[in-house]
Design a protein around this motif. Structure first.
Motif, short mmCIF file in Angstrom:
data_model
loop_
_atom_site.label_atom_id
_atom_site.label_comp_id
_atom_site.label_asym_id
_atom_site.label_seq_id
_atom_site.Cartn_x
_atom_site.Cartn_y
_atom_site.Cartn_z
N ARG A 1 9.25 -27.97 46.49
CA ARG A 1 8.23 -28.09 45.95
C ARG A 1 7.70 -27.28 44.84
O ARG A 1 7.48 -27.37 43.86
CB ARG A 1 7.13 -28.54 47.23
N GLN B 1 7.92 -27.47 40.96
CA GLN B 1 6.50 -27.17 40.12
C GLN B 1 6.66 -25.97 39.09
O GLN B 1 6.37 -26.06 38.02
CB GLN B 1 5.63 -26.86 41.03
N GLU C 1 11.34 -20.00 27.72
CA GLU C 1 10.69 -20.65 28.58
C GLU C 1 11.63 -21.81 28.96
O GLU C 1 11.64 -22.12 30.21
CB GLU C 1 9.22 -21.16 28.17
N LYS D 1 3.58 -31.86 40.05
CA LYS D 1 2.73 -30.86 39.47
C LYS D 1 3.11 -30.04 38.49
O LYS D 1 4.30 -29.73 38.68
CB LYS D 1 1.75 -30.04 40.71
N SER E 1 -1.67 -25.57 36.01
CA SER E 1 -3.05 -26.06 35.48
C SER E 1 -3.06 -25.35 34.13
O SER E 1 -3.77 -26.08 33.31
CB SER E 1 -4.18 -25.61 36.56
N ALA F 1 1.73 -14.53 35.05
CA ALA F 1 2.93 -15.09 35.71
C ALA F 1 3.64 -13.73 36.15
O ALA F 1 4.29 -13.85 37.35
CB ALA F 1 3.86 -15.57 34.58
N ASN G 1 2.25 -12.52 39.49
CA ASN G 1 2.72 -13.54 40.67
C ASN G 1 4.26 -13.74 41.03
O ASN G 1 4.38 -13.77 42.02
CB ASN G 1 2.21 -14.92 40.20
N GLN G 2 5.02 -13.39 39.90
CA GLN G 2 6.53 -13.72 40.16
C GLN G 2 7.46 -12.54 40.44
O GLN G 2 8.38 -12.51 40.94
CB GLN G 2 6.92 -14.15 38.57
N MET H 1 -6.79 -19.02 37.36
CA MET H 1 -6.70 -20.08 38.28
C MET H 1 -5.46 -20.33 38.64
O MET H 1 -4.86 -20.92 39.51
CB MET H 1 -7.25 -21.23 37.71
N GLY I 1 -3.76 -20.16 42.13
CA GLY I 1 -3.94 -21.24 42.85
C GLY I 1 -5.28 -20.90 43.55
O GLY I 1 -6.12 -19.92 43.35
N SER J 1 -6.07 -22.65 50.92
CA SER J 1 -4.65 -22.60 50.35
C SER J 1 -3.80 -23.05 51.31
O SER J 1 -3.38 -22.12 52.33
CB SER J 1 -4.27 -21.32 49.87
N PRO J 2 -3.68 -24.42 51.62
CA PRO J 2 -2.85 -25.07 52.86
C PRO J 2 -1.43 -24.44 53.11
O PRO J 2 -1.15 -24.20 54.12
CB PRO J 2 -2.67 -26.48 52.58
N ASN J 3 -0.79 -23.94 51.90
CA ASN J 3 0.56 -23.60 51.81
C ASN J 3 0.94 -22.10 52.17
O ASN J 3 1.84 -21.66 52.62
CB ASN J 3 1.42 -24.18 50.78
N LYS K 1 6.45 -16.56 49.81
CA LYS K 1 5.23 -15.65 49.03
C LYS K 1 5.23 -14.53 49.64
O LYS K 1 5.45 -14.36 51.14
CB LYS K 1 3.98 -16.33 49.16
N ASN L 1 -2.59 -15.76 47.27
CA ASN L 1 -3.24 -15.97 46.22
C ASN L 1 -4.37 -15.09 45.65
O ASN L 1 -4.60 -14.31 44.60
CB ASN L 1 -3.90 -17.31 46.05
#
Ligand code: BYC
Length: 315
Positions: free
Chosen positions: A34, A38, A73, A104, A107, A130, A133-134, A194, A197, A203-205, A215, A219
């Motif tokens: 997933r 994504q 990219e 997905k 966004s 990015a 986050n990454q 945004m 997330g 945040s369910p995951n 992770k 978030n």
């Protein structure tokens, strides 16, 4: 005797990597497919907002830089599709999910790029988010994902610097150029927040992904870190971050900020952002237009496979 699950848990606890050959729980495999797919789709769709400016870049140098960035990219998308394939999903399946709108992607790529300053704002804010986050994803417990992220992050750092430099040049230019740069920052600031997330309590995951060491930070933690990185950079640029409530809170040791418009986020995720339909239509058309390339490659591969027989027959 240790069970598969115990061996997996021990590898995670010891900060070792899980490799494609290793047993892994189905849910771990599913979560990775997933997230990685994504992520790959985001890189590929993410070529469109900037691709929009390649023919209109203000100089040959800017054009060459932008083309190289957009090609990077595409490369990121390919490393990530390859990493996802090691988990048992095919490239065709992932492509199908993307062009039929079932998958997905970030966004952020559903917002338009009406001015050249958007190239600066994307590099500075979107690539900046990015990177935040990454970089922790370079330590993701799944080997192929973590290794792909190392190379991607190196390239993202260059992307962020080039965006910053575009904005800096505009901010040192005419009043109209400064206004254009500020307008782009105003439009990209909130969507870039945004990218991290939903808030942690929605945040369910997150909890499971952190337990599996996919992770490393939540978030909200990463969003905080990102804002902390932007504030001094905005000062150097001379741009204002469009949040009147943004300030460092000595007591909580966190950035206080206005509420993010989560309704807008949900609308974009539901496919109703400003450019969702256009991005998806372009991707589908590009896939259909590329059918002849896939057919030619398959035919070439078929002939190559026949070659030894043909050579033997001729001998
Ligand atoms: N946009 O439980 P949560 C680039 C979804 S491209 C869309 O917190 P998770 C670049 C989320 O998927 C880099 N969807 O999820 C390219 C989940 O839905 P599902 C893009 C979002 O996975 C070109 C649901 O909301 N970066 O740099 O724990 C030019 C609940 O969320 C978003 C990545 O892909 C969003 N913003 O955490 C320039 C990074 N946020 O799947 C630059 C890799 C959340 O349950 N991904 N959702 O249906 C991640 O780090 C994590 O997946 C996320 C979300 C932080 C995004």
């Amino acid at each position: 005797m240790t069970t598969d699950q115990e061996a997996f848990d021990a590898l995670i606890a010891a900060e070792q990597r899980i490799e494609p050959r290793d047993w892994m729980p189905d849910a771990y495999r599913k979560t990775l497919i997933r997230q990685i797919s994504q992520h790959a789709h985001s890189e590929i769709i993410g070529m469109q907002p900037e691709g929009n400016w390649i023919t209109r870049a203000p100089s040959l140098k800017r054009k060459a830089i932008l083309m190289a960035k957009v090609q990077d990219e595409a490369g990121h998308g390919l490393y990530l599709y390859s990493a996802a394939q090691t988990l048992g999903i095919t490239r065709d399946e992932m492509t199908e999910q993307l062009i039929t709108g079932r998958a997905k992607y970030s966004s952020i790529f559903n917002y338009p790029t009406p001015t050249w300053a958007d190239m600066g704002a994307i590099g500075w804010l979107v690539d900046g988010a990015a990177i935040c986050n990454q970089v922790p994803l370079c330590r993701a417990s799944y080997g192929p994902y973590g290794r792909a992220m190392v190379r991607i992050c190196k390239e993202e750092s260059f992307h962020q610097r080039q965006g910053f430099e575009i904005l800096l040049t505009l901010m040192q230019g005419s009043p109209a150029q400064r206004e254009m740069a500020q307008d782009a920052v105003n439009r990209w600031y909130w969507p870039s927040l945004m990218m991290f997330g939903p808030p942690d309590d929605e945040s369910p995951n997150s909890a499971q992904s952190m337990a599996w060491k996919i992770k490393r930070f939540s978030n909200d933690e990463l969003r905080q870190r990102f804002v902390g990185m932007l504030v001094p950079q905005a000062e150097v640029l001379g741009v204002t971050l469009p949040d009147p409530d943004l300030r460092w809170n000595e007591e909580t040791e966190r950035w206080d900020m206005s509420e993010i418009d989560w309704d807008e986020f949900k609308e974009v995720l539901a496919g109703r952002g400003p450019c969702n339909a256009e991005r998806q239509r372009n991707r589908r058309t590009a896939h259909e237009d590329g059918a002849w390339v896939r057919e030619a490659a398959a035919e070439y591969a078929r002939k190559q496979a026949l070659l030894p027989e043909l050579v033997e027959g001729a001998a």
